[in-house]
Scaffold this active site. Structure first.
Site, mmCIF file in Angstrom:
data_model
loop_
_atom_site.group_PDB
_atom_site.id
_atom_site.type_symbol
_atom_site.label_atom_id
_atom_site.label_comp_id
_atom_site.label_asym_id
_atom_site.label_seq_id
_atom_site.Cartn_x
_atom_site.Cartn_y
_atom_site.Cartn_z
ATOM 1 C CB CYS A 69 -0.941 0.075 1.196
ATOM 2 S SG CYS A 69 -2.025 -1.322 1.352
ATOM 3 N NE ARG B 140 4.532 1.755 -0.198
ATOM 4 C CZ ARG B 140 5.576 1.528 0.574
ATOM 5 N NH1 ARG B 140 6.783 1.753 0.116
ATOM 6 N NH2 ARG B 140 5.439 1.095 1.809
ATOM 7 C CD1 TRP C 20 -0.404 -6.558 -3.055
ATOM 8 C CD2 TRP C 20 -0.549 -7.007 -0.873
ATOM 9 N NE1 TRP C 20 -0.094 -7.881 -2.872
ATOM 10 C CE2 TRP C 20 -0.171 -8.191 -1.546
ATOM 11 C CE3 TRP C 20 -0.708 -7.054 0.514
ATOM 12 C CZ2 TRP C 20 0.054 -9.392 -0.882
ATOM 13 C CZ3 TRP C 20 -0.482 -8.255 1.174
ATOM 14 C CH2 TRP C 20 -0.104 -9.410 0.468
ATOM 15 C CG ASN D 3 1.450 0.573 4.282
ATOM 16 O OD1 ASN D 3 1.162 -0.606 4.061
ATOM 17 N ND2 ASN D 3 2.674 1.038 4.191
ATOM 18 N N GLY D 4 -0.598 -1.240 6.523
ATOM 19 C CA GLY D 4 -0.218 -2.087 7.657
ATOM 20 C C GLY D 4 -1.353 -3.024 7.999
ATOM 21 C CD GLU E 244 15.856 -14.108 -8.130
ATOM 22 O OE1 GLU E 244 15.313 -14.557 -7.106
ATOM 23 O OE2 GLU E 244 15.554 -13.001 -8.608
ATOM 24 C CE LYS F 111 12.533 -12.041 -10.292
ATOM 25 N NZ LYS F 111 13.138 -12.050 -9.039
ATOM 26 C CD GLU G 23 8.900 -12.505 -8.176
ATOM 27 O OE1 GLU G 23 8.842 -11.865 -7.125
ATOM 28 O OE2 GLU G 23 9.880 -12.420 -8.958
ATOM 29 C CG HIS H 76 16.630 -37.568 -3.955
ATOM 30 N ND1 HIS H 76 16.879 -38.880 -3.625
ATOM 31 C CD2 HIS H 76 17.838 -36.969 -4.070
ATOM 32 C CE1 HIS H 76 18.182 -39.064 -3.529
ATOM 33 N NE2 HIS H 76 18.789 -37.909 -3.799
ATOM 34 C CE LYS I 38 11.107 -3.576 -6.267
ATOM 35 N NZ LYS I 38 11.649 -4.816 -6.828
HETATM 36 C C1 G6P Z 1 8.491 -8.867 -2.258
HETATM 37 C C2 G6P Z 1 8.970 -8.552 -3.659
HETATM 38 C C3 G6P Z 1 10.205 -9.394 -3.983
HETATM 39 C C4 G6P Z 1 11.276 -9.185 -2.939
HETATM 40 C C5 G6P Z 1 10.761 -9.472 -1.530
HETATM 41 C C6 G6P Z 1 11.760 -9.035 -0.465
HETATM 42 O O1 G6P Z 1 7.973 -10.143 -2.221
HETATM 43 O O2 G6P Z 1 7.948 -8.789 -4.597
HETATM 44 O O3 G6P Z 1 10.699 -9.014 -5.248
HETATM 45 O O4 G6P Z 1 12.368 -10.007 -3.213
HETATM 46 O O5 G6P Z 1 9.554 -8.730 -1.302
HETATM 47 O O6 G6P Z 1 11.879 -7.650 -0.527
HETATM 48 P P1 G6P Z 1 13.102 -6.821 0.010
HETATM 49 O O7 G6P Z 1 12.752 -5.399 -0.290
HETATM 50 O O8 G6P Z 1 13.184 -7.079 1.488
HETATM 51 O O9 G6P Z 1 14.321 -7.272 -0.701
#
Ligand code: G6P
Length: 610
Positions: free
Chosen positions: A2, A27, A75, A101-102, A482, A486, A489, A505, A605
């Protein structure tokens, strides 16, 4: 999670809020709204599900004249994204509006009490209780009503409150969620991120937890929630506006992938004394002795930053022989970790605001261990709460899927590994070799980016697949994780990462002719032959094989369906190169599937809730 912006001044508040919300859309972007103090008539509320562009299009600007208000991009946590659950919320009398926000953990009990007193709720959110509390405590003193309401809340908040009874004042408060005041001339701002108002002012005053700001056109006064005035210095932020714009790219994500030759350079710039074979890490200088003596390091993070931490574990244990543990911050904070002052916990976070990572740092300090941070956002909560740390200097990352932050985090972890290694076991010439190899990475990344059109073609071939497997070993096992993250996501394709040897396994059961398997297999002396066998095992079951391999590795061309070559580097630095084609692969597949790459569904984000 948010984004909130509050404005008071002489400009058209609706326009300022819309611009600010657009900058904070990363956000959260499932619904949005504004509450404007109408110069003629009370509070004007406009909110709806969907993104900021839709909110902006549906707002009839000429229906309201306003120079103060609050906006919110959401969000969802409590209550589905809808008009009624979008912020801001107004109380029953329509004289106060809040954006939050929170998460308010005790909202159910508060809601029940307020309902008994006759309050009528219009949403399913936890946030709405705040405005009803403020309204019920209001006796002519705006600040006092907000303070009393806040004293009843359990949980995390960043809030901005406006009132038609006090059209010349905004009140903002913070406990756990970022809130930064921006000081302009005859106008002031407050927002969850400075990007929201940076085009108007660079002078800021970040609120601390349990503080509130009383904001008028010409003053920002900060107070504790006990009503004691605290004077905060004005800081100046240095953000280049161009860096928060797309700059000719179709998406922020593609721009950020392409920025990596520069962002990698920026993360080691001024930190490598090549002649001496030593990294120079200013942010660790004052705690260097304690860091060097640490009996173990614990790296804690979430998401992509957690993957960087895993690479860090391999780096630090190999180069410095210091025991390292890697923990999800969300687990660390609740599993009663045993720590003492011989431990050092390093929180890794792009945003520096992730609630779980921040909480892990608080737990660390409570137990007397030292807390360090590796953050991107300067002045963020984690950067402020830690005893020392290193900024990665990757510049603003706006695409929700993290890319350039990952490579810069790994660069910084490599520098820490060499720094510690130089104390224990690395010879000068070994340290020099690693540092020199680091300085060569930007050109090598550029070389990979120049082959983006080849990766795009591979994407075309596989973009209809429903599942992907990513396999790597050693340093490139975290890269497999990773790469899979990606892809899922931003393209919503189911993807999993594993250490390649684990395939037999379980995951091998999934392999058939419709299953692409991405191997991250740069050449090295130890695991390369083993990974070749793993590739054969996939081929034997008719799986499709895509390999990220070292330039010149002709053997891979013979067995794989597609090979993406990366330049040679030291094996310990291969994650920084190997991840680039995986970022591109995920990006192109998502674009080809018509997905919203920068704002994937359900994600945000900056995750400032648990
Ligand atoms: C969210 C984002 C990710 C990020 C994660 C940790 O899930 O979508 O892209 O890796 O938070 O965020 P940070 O800001 O702590 O690296």
């Amino acid at each position: 999670m948010c984004g909130i912006i509050g404005y008071i001044g002489n400009k058209d508040a609706a326009a300022v809020l819309m611009q600010g919300l657009k900058r904070m859309e990363y956000r959260g972007y499932d619904s949005a709204g504004v509450a404007l103090i109408d110069n003629n008539n009370g509070i004007f509320l406009h909110k709806q599900p969907g993104k900021i562009a839709e909110l902006k299009n549906s707002l009839k600007y000429n229906t309201v004249s306003s120079n103060a208000g609050v906006g919110h991009t959401r969000w969802a946590t409590h209550g589905e994204p809808s008009e009624k659950n979008a912020h801001p919320f107004v109380g029953c009398k329509g004289t106060f509006a809040i954006a939050h926000n929170g998460i308010i953990e005790n909202y159910k009990a508060l809601r029940k009490n307020l309902k008994k007193k006759g309050c009528v709720f219009s949403s399913n959110t936890d946030s709405e209780v705040i405005v009803h509390l403020i309204e019920s405590y209001y006796d002519g003193d705006f600040g006092k009503a907000v303070r009393r309401a806040l004293s009843e809340l359990w949980g995390a908040y960043g809030i901005v409150v406006v009132s038609s009874l006090h059209p010349d004042t905004l009140i903002a408060a913070r406990n756990g969620s970022p809130m930064i005041a921006g000081l302009g001339k005859d106008e002031n701002f407050v927002a969850s991120d400075v990007a929201a108002f940076i085009r108007y002012t660079r002078d800021i005053m970040p609120l601390q937890d349990n503080e509130m700001a009383i904001i008028s056109r010409d003053e920002v006064q900060t107070k504790t929630l006990e009503d004691t005035v605290v004077s905060r210095p004005i800081e100046t932020v240095d953000i280049d506006l161009k860096k928060i714009e797309k700059g000719g790219f179709n998406h922020f994500m593609l721009k950020e992938i392409n920025e990596q030759p520069n962002t990698i350079r920026d993360s080691f710039r001024g930190r490598i004394l090549l002649g001496e074979g030593l990294p120079k890490l200013g942010g660790l200088q004052h705690i260097a002795k304690r860091l060097i003596k640490a009996r173990r390091l614990i790296l804690t993070a979430c998401g992509t930053s957690w993957h960087a931490a895993l690479v860090g574990e391999y780096l630090i244990e190999e180069l410095a022989l210091v025991p390292v543990e890697v923990e999800y911050a969300s687990e660390f904070r609740y599993r009663k970790p045993i720590l003492d002052n011989r431990d050092v916990v390093i929180a890794i976070s792009q945003s520096g605001e992730t609630a779980d990572t921040l909480a892990a740092i608080k737990e660390t300090k409570k137990q007397g261990a030292m807390a360090l941070g590796i953050c991107n956002v300067v002045g963020s909560s984690i950067a402020r709460e830690t005893d020392g740390g290193i900024y990665i200097h990757a510049g603003p990352e706006i695409g929700v899927a993290s890319t350039k932050a990952f490579t810069s985090q790994v660069v910084v972890l490599s520098l820490i590994a060499v720094f510690l290694g130089s104390e224990y076991c690395l010879t000068k010439s070994e340290a020099k070799k690693i540092l020199k190899a680091l300085t060569e990475l930007p050109d090598k990344v550029k070389n990979i980016l120049d082959k983006a059109s080849f990766v795009k073609k591979i994407a075309e071939e596989f973009n209809t697949c429903q599942n992907f497997l990513y396999l790597g070993r050693g340093y490139n096992f975290p890269v497999a994780l990773e790469g899979a993250l990606k892809l899922k996501e931003i393209s919503y394709i189911h993807a999993e990462g594993y250490p390649a040897a684990e395939m037999k396994h379980g995951p091998i059961a999934l392999i058939d002719e419709s299953m692409p398997v991405v191997f991250i297999a740069p050449k090295n002396d130890i695991t390369y032959p083993k990974i070749l066998s793993n590739i054969e095992e996939v081929k034997a079951r008719k799986g499709k094989v895509i390999v990220v391999a070292t330039e010149g590795d002709e053997q891979m061309r013979e067995i794989a369906d597609s090979v993406i070559y990366i330049p040679e580097t030291l094996h310990c630095l291969t994650p920084i190169l190997a991840v680039i084609p995986l970022q591109l692969l995920a990006y192109y597949i998502a674009v080809q599937r018509g997905c919203d790459v920068d704002q994937p569904r359900n994600l945000a984000k900056s995750v400032t809730v648990e």
